[in-house]
Design an enzyme around this catalytic site. Structure first.
Site, short mmCIF file in Angstrom:
data_model
loop_
_atom_site.label_atom_id
_atom_site.label_comp_id
_atom_site.label_asym_id
_atom_site.label_seq_id
_atom_site.Cartn_x
_atom_site.Cartn_y
_atom_site.Cartn_z
N GLY B 14 0.79 -1.23 -0.13
CA GLY B 14 0.04 0.45 0.11
C GLY B 14 0.65 1.13 -0.37
N LYS B 199 -2.70 7.03 21.12
CA LYS B 199 -2.61 8.01 19.82
C LYS B 199 -4.43 8.23 20.22
CE LYS B 199 -0.48 8.59 15.67
NZ LYS B 199 -0.81 8.29 14.46
N SER B 269 -5.97 13.43 8.07
CA SER B 269 -6.22 11.68 7.54
C SER B 269 -7.25 12.22 7.03
CB SER B 269 -5.52 10.41 7.28
OG SER B 269 -5.92 9.87 8.62
#
Lengths: 320, 320
Positions: B14, B199, B269
């Site tokens: 990817g 995170k 993102s």
């Protein structure tokens, strides 16, 4: 021969969809109705008011007693306030100007505590009432209103010279009779605050999500995630009401959810406000209920998240 | 004379912004790097990879070992998975195909439990690790990547043939060394699940709100309502982590909030995924943490509301 009964004179403060619809219905029923307008004054003076109703057909009021300033209005016995809650700071002088002695001021608005701020600046001699409108109606152009469904106005006494009990009850019933004469359903409510919480069960999810997700009721009721979110928001309103001392009827939220799924597709008023670049009614529908529930020890976290998101959207748009 | 040390062969599964950036950095450091691509295969084969970095300047890799199918790749010792979590079902066959015996598979993805589903279909002989990328990077065109800031990759062992303790530690440190050689910060983490929760304190508010409110970090950090919403969401992640047995460092959320306010303007993102019509990573970033916390007795109502709103948006958009 019939007795001559003097009908009360009615003033409409804020002739948008709500004020325009009820004012037109009352005028057609023979009341002496006077309309205060701002931006649409000249259009309505010239062309009148028109309601395109899926219930009553096409209705019009050719010759409208329209005013650009409350200074020019005659003293009214009943004042129906159809202005947005976001403009409530500005309507008090107009109400005071247009009110007959001991007039009844009926706030046809959504949200919580919309009467409280106004009460502080009204003369003690005026009666203040709240009216909850169960109606699907929106403005389509200057003096032009589309009426999709329903129409009931439920009325409760907020504050004023009437002592507790019978006198208040008489005034509320006088208001209900006003609407009955015009063929509109109207019920007297004994607890305005509770009724406002009950109406929030619908307004909190559908008004806000219609803006946040840019969607009318049909898509909102068709998606599993928005359905779960609506139910979560409704459950928090019920908890908030309970914390504030108002136990809503068992199964009320579930029933309202079901009914909305069977309604014709509908864009709530906040979506119209958003599309037409008006400020959103966030204070009355979100901030005040959040503060009231929190003061009673109840957080409503999903509603709080929705409120912050809407406030960001409202502020960004007006800054941009 | 220096010893000849055989550097491990690296495969990139990817080659988007993440895979492309780290693959290019490793290739420039002398590693033998092989890139698996789909839609951008021919563009990258012909024109190479380019990273426009505000940290490292303009970097390019002219001659890329690019593959349209994992069948053509040589056996790799390390596989870096930069694909979106929304494509994880499709990457397992490619990983298995490109993996050398006892290869290390490093998932460079956000969210919770991204290794769990993959583990179930990987051979027992493969090591599975998770990597958390602290980086501001996004794709700007075929084979073209913009790198705004940061770059660290923190690595933890998930599962595989290594017994507890020293062997796992060695493998994690081998991974960190790989990145160090390429001038990239990397720290070995002893608890991957805890690090993933940590995170999420950033990803849960900023990724989702960037889509819901169509806003990058600067406007989100400038408005009082979005600030309060971000802090409310962060607090729920910290509570969810706690319920799942991971006490995050005292003041961690507050610190992260402050740092984000001083960052250059950044689009997370998920906003890029939204704008470029890719599915949103809702399962890994929202649904799995919500399910894990709920199973541990902790509801996260603001996060749940955000998740439902995003799921509605994601589904509406793909249906429309």
């Amino acid at each position: 021969m019939s007795e001559i009964i003097k009908k009360p004179r009615v003033g409409i403060i804020g002739t948008g969809a709500i004020g325009g619809f009820y004012g037109l219905m009352l005028a057609r029923a023979g009341y002496d109705v006077h309309f205060l307008l701002r931006s649409e004054f000249s259009a309505v003076s010239q062309n009148g008011l028109r309601v395109d109703s899926q219930v009553h057909g096409a209705l019009s009021l050719e010759s409208v007693q329209a005013y650009a300033s409350a200074d020019d209005m005659p003293a009214c016995d009943w004042l129906l306030v159809g202005a947005k809650t976001t403009g409530n700071n500005g309507v008090a002088p107009a109400i005071i100007q247009a009110a007959a002695p001991n007039a009844k001021v009926l706030m046809l608005q959504n949200g919580l505590g919309v009467e409280d701020d106004l009460r502080a600046v009204l003369p003690d001699s005026l009666h203040l009432l709240g009216g909850l409108c169960f109606i699907c109606v929106h403005r389509t152009g200057p003096g032009q209103i589309a009426h999709q469904a329903f129409g009931a106005v439920n009325i409760g006494y907020h504050s004023g010279p009437a002592a507790e009990g019978a006198t208040r009850q008489n005034i509320v019933e006088e208001g209900a009779a006003l609407f009955h004469t015009a063929g509109i359903e109207s019920v007297a409510m004994d607890n305005l605050d509770r009724a406002r919480w009950q109406k929030l069960v619908w307004n909190v999810p559908y008004n806000g999500l219609s803006v946040l997700l840019n969607a009318s009721t049909t898509p909102l009721m068709a998606d599993p995630d928005s359905r779960e979110l609506i139910q979560g928001l409704m459950a928090e309103v019920v908890q908030g009401a309970e914390a504030c001392g108002h136990t809503l009827p068992e199964g009320y939220a579930e029933q309202l959810f079901k009914v909305t799924g069977h309604m014709p597709d509908y864009r709530p008023s906040m979506h119209h406000d958003f599309v037409e670049h008006r400020p959103l009614e966030l204070e009355a529908i979100y901030a005040k209920p959040l503060a009231a529930a929190l003061a009673a020890g109840c957080d409503m976290p999903k509603i709080r998240a929705l409120y912050h998101a809407l406030a960001f959207i409202d502020r960004s748009r007006r800054g941009g």
